[in-house]
Design an enzyme around this catalytic site. Structure first.
Site, short mmCIF file in Angstrom:
data_model
loop_
_atom_site.label_atom_id
_atom_site.label_comp_id
_atom_site.label_asym_id
_atom_site.label_seq_id
_atom_site.Cartn_x
_atom_site.Cartn_y
_atom_site.Cartn_z
N HIS A 64 -31.30 4.50 30.70
CA HIS A 64 -31.21 3.11 31.14
C HIS A 64 -31.51 3.06 32.63
O HIS A 64 -31.14 3.99 33.36
CB HIS A 64 -29.80 2.57 30.88
N ASP A 83 -28.85 0.00 22.47
CA ASP A 83 -29.78 -0.10 21.35
C ASP A 83 -29.66 1.04 20.36
O ASP A 83 -30.17 0.96 19.24
CB ASP A 83 -31.22 -0.14 21.88
N1 ACO Z 1 -36.28 10.36 26.58
C1 ACO Z 1 -36.76 11.39 27.31
N2 ACO Z 1 -36.86 11.37 28.64
C2 ACO Z 1 -36.50 10.25 29.28
C3 ACO Z 1 -35.98 9.14 28.59
C4 ACO Z 1 -35.88 9.22 27.19
N3 ACO Z 1 -35.40 8.19 26.48
N4 ACO Z 1 -35.69 8.17 29.48
C5 ACO Z 1 -36.01 8.63 30.68
N5 ACO Z 1 -36.49 9.90 30.57
C6 ACO Z 1 -36.90 10.77 31.68
C7 ACO Z 1 -38.25 10.36 32.23
O1 ACO Z 1 -39.31 11.06 31.61
C8 ACO Z 1 -38.11 10.71 33.69
O2 ACO Z 1 -38.31 12.09 33.80
P1 ACO Z 1 -38.97 12.70 35.17
O3 ACO Z 1 -37.99 12.36 36.26
O4 ACO Z 1 -39.05 14.16 34.88
O5 ACO Z 1 -40.30 12.01 35.32
C9 ACO Z 1 -36.64 10.45 34.01
O6 ACO Z 1 -35.95 10.57 32.74
C10 ACO Z 1 -36.39 9.07 34.58
O7 ACO Z 1 -37.02 8.11 33.73
P2 ACO Z 1 -37.63 6.73 34.26
O8 ACO Z 1 -38.60 6.22 33.25
O9 ACO Z 1 -38.11 6.91 35.66
O10 ACO Z 1 -36.34 5.84 34.29
P3 ACO Z 1 -36.32 4.29 34.24
O11 ACO Z 1 -35.03 3.90 34.85
O12 ACO Z 1 -37.56 3.71 34.82
O13 ACO Z 1 -36.37 4.00 32.66
C11 ACO Z 1 -35.85 3.34 30.46
C12 ACO Z 1 -35.34 3.47 31.92
C13 ACO Z 1 -37.15 2.51 30.44
C14 ACO Z 1 -34.80 2.59 29.66
C15 ACO Z 1 -36.10 4.76 29.89
O14 ACO Z 1 -34.91 5.52 29.95
C16 ACO Z 1 -36.64 4.73 28.45
O15 ACO Z 1 -37.85 4.57 28.27
N6 ACO Z 1 -35.73 4.84 27.41
C17 ACO Z 1 -36.16 4.73 26.03
C18 ACO Z 1 -36.33 3.27 25.67
C19 ACO Z 1 -35.01 2.54 25.53
O16 ACO Z 1 -34.09 3.01 24.87
N7 ACO Z 1 -34.94 1.36 26.17
C20 ACO Z 1 -33.76 0.49 26.08
C21 ACO Z 1 -33.21 0.18 27.42
S1 ACO Z 1 -31.72 -0.70 27.24
C22 ACO Z 1 -32.13 -2.34 27.06
O17 ACO Z 1 -33.21 -2.81 27.39
C23 ACO Z 1 -31.12 -3.19 26.44
#
Ligand code: ACO
Length: 434
Positions: free
Chosen positions: A311, A369
């Site tokens: 998140h 979620d």
């Molecule tokens: N699985 C694997 N790796 C992940 C995940 C995941 N679900 N989420 C983040 N990471 C990793 C990224 O690859 C990144 O790695 P790095 O630092 O080596 O490049 C690091 O964790 C940080 O990720 P970001 O994308 O920079 O974090 P951000 O805060 O932008 O993203 C997000 C948050 C979009 C929710 C992300 O965690 C994701 O895509 N999760 C899966 C989708 C999801 O469940 N979304 C629901 C959000 S809750 C809502 O909207 C109600």
């Protein structure tokens, strides 16, 4: 809205040898902010923050999140207390008006919502324009935006009674629209709202009853629906809420601004994640395939992410996910579905991910979620409807945030700047010389 930030010292900004003092402001909870409003005027520099990871876009008194501690408060009340003790209409009143209602106020509020659940019959004809297999979010975006044409008075944001009525109408009509979308996809006749039911039960009746037989509301399942709505009611300045604020900042019709929020919510990084998460759980299928998916999620060259994990704000267990997890168990017990393979996969995936170094180090916890898809699936909703249900619940948050923005004396049209890296200025070249 009365601005309530308090000055708390200054921060020094040095730009090319020249120093500037910037005001630091404190709110009730959360990090102080450096007020950069004068930075461009005084330094001739913009600040750069793609994705707004360090930028507070507004002052707000509605919702507070401490992502590190896993805290979510609406008007000061913790979400777990609201989920356990309150009801969705009560939470709507709280979010909209700032205080929990008295018994009389709550009754009046619920009664007024019931007075506005019906759709203009002309609006029903919108549905026929869509393909039967349209994505529900495509229909919702169009219908909510189209509803603006029925209430032109809401365009006048200075008219407080119109604004109040517009808020009630959106909260009241959203369940009717969403249930009709489901029925339209299924090819079934629309079911009208019934005033003897509470908000969640009425919605379930409109979704699941059919003309041929009565639908019996199961109170435990209606409670789970109500809790799903509470848990999604607001979440401060997330992407869709910021979209609503931005759209409305130009003076756009509030229903059109909410339609913009619906469009933003659609994406799998935001509201679409619960649908994507359930798809992923089905794709995994059995617990022995989990390590394979964990490895894919960790592989830098693979775009796959573990849906329902991580998140932008929560770097701890999402407090809503805790309630959702308990609710998932209650629903599956009630429906005698506890041994369903999907729940086993979800439980095992959560266990393994929470012990895995990659997820621990990156603070990737299950989000709301992760369990909501399992609940909605068990309640009988098709996957494509999940984000629509999220939008239904979030409508109160969008409306409250929109109203707050309109009342904020510091409100301006939202207009970010950019750092331009395209071509430098050049002269037009005639077509025969290119
Ligand atoms: N699985 C694997 N790796 C992940 C995940 C995941 N679900 N989420 C983040 N990471 C990793 C990224 O690859 C990144 O790695 P790095 O630092 O080596 O490049 C690091 O964790 C940080 O990720 P970001 O994308 O920079 O974090 P951000 O805060 O932008 O993203 C997000 C948050 C979009 C929710 C992300 O965690 C994701 O895509 N999760 C899966 C989708 C999801 O469940 N979304 C629901 C959000 S809750 C809502 O909207 C109600």
């Amino acid at each position: 809205m009365e601005n309530k930030t308090k000055p708390n010292g200054t921060a020094k900004l040095e730009v090319k040898g020249k120093s500037y003092d910037l005001p630091v402001l404190s709110g009730t909870h959360g990090p102080d902010v450096i007020d950069i409003r004068r930075v461009y005027g005084e330094t001739d520099h913009f600040t750069f923050d793609p994705g707004f990871t360090s930028t507070a876009s507004c002052e707000s008194q509605i919702t507070f999140i401490d992502g590190d501690k896993g805290i979510l408060l609406h008007r000061g009340y913790p979400i777990d207390q609201l989920a356990e003790k309150s009801t969705f209409p009560e939470v709507c009143h709280l979010i909209l008006h700032g205080e929990l209602p008295s018994a009389v106020e709550l009754q009046d509020f619920c009664d007024e919502i019931k007075q506005h659940t019906l759709l203009h019959t002309q609006l029903d004809r919108f549905f026929d324009g869509f393909r039967r297999d349209s994505h529900p979010m495509a229909m919702l975006t169009g219908i909510v935006g189209g509803m603006a044409s029925f209430y032109p008075g809401a365009m006048d944001s200075e008219d407080l009674e119109e604004r109040r009525l517009g808020s009630i109408r959106l909260i009241a009509k959203m369940p009717t629209i969403c249930a009709r979308i489901l029925k339209y996809n299924l090819g079934q006749r629309f079911v009208d709202p019934r005033n003897q039911y509470d908000y969640a039960s009425n919605f379930m009746n409109m979704c699941f009853s059919v003309v041929a037989e009565d639908y019996e509301i199961n109170p435990k399942l209606a409670k789970a629906m109500d809790r799903f709505f509470i848990l999604h009611a607001d979440h401060e300045q997330n992407a869709s809420t910021s979209t609503v604020r931005l759209a409305a900042s130009s003076g756009a019709h509030p229903f059109a601004a909410v339609a913009a929020g619906v469009a933003c919510l659609w994406g799998p990084s935001h509201g679409g994640a619960n649908e994507a998460c359930l798809n992923m759980l089905h794709e995994i299928g059995t617990a022995n395939r989990i390590p394979e998916f964990i490895e894919k999620a960790k592989d830098k060259d693979d775009p796959f992410r573990l849906m329902g994990f991580g998140h932008r704000v929560y770097k701890n267990y999402d407090p809503r996910a805790k309630v959702m997890r308990a609710t998932a168990h209650e629903v599956l017990d009630e429906l005698d579905l506890r041994d369903t393979p999907i729940l086993k996969v979800a439980m095992e995936l959560e266990r393994i991910a929470l012990e895995d170094e990659y997820f621990i180090e990156k603070k990737l916890y299950p989000n709301v979620d992760f369990y909501s898809g399992i609940i909605l699936d068990a309640l009988g909703f098709p996957k494509q409807m999940f984000t629509v249900l999220f939008a239904l619940a979030r409508t109160v948050g969008w409306v409250a945030q929109l109203n707050e923005m309109l009342d904020d004396p510091t409100q301006k049209i939202g207009r970010p700047r950019q750092i331009y890296t395209g071509h430098a200025m050049r002269d037009y070249v005639a077509i025969d010389k290119r």
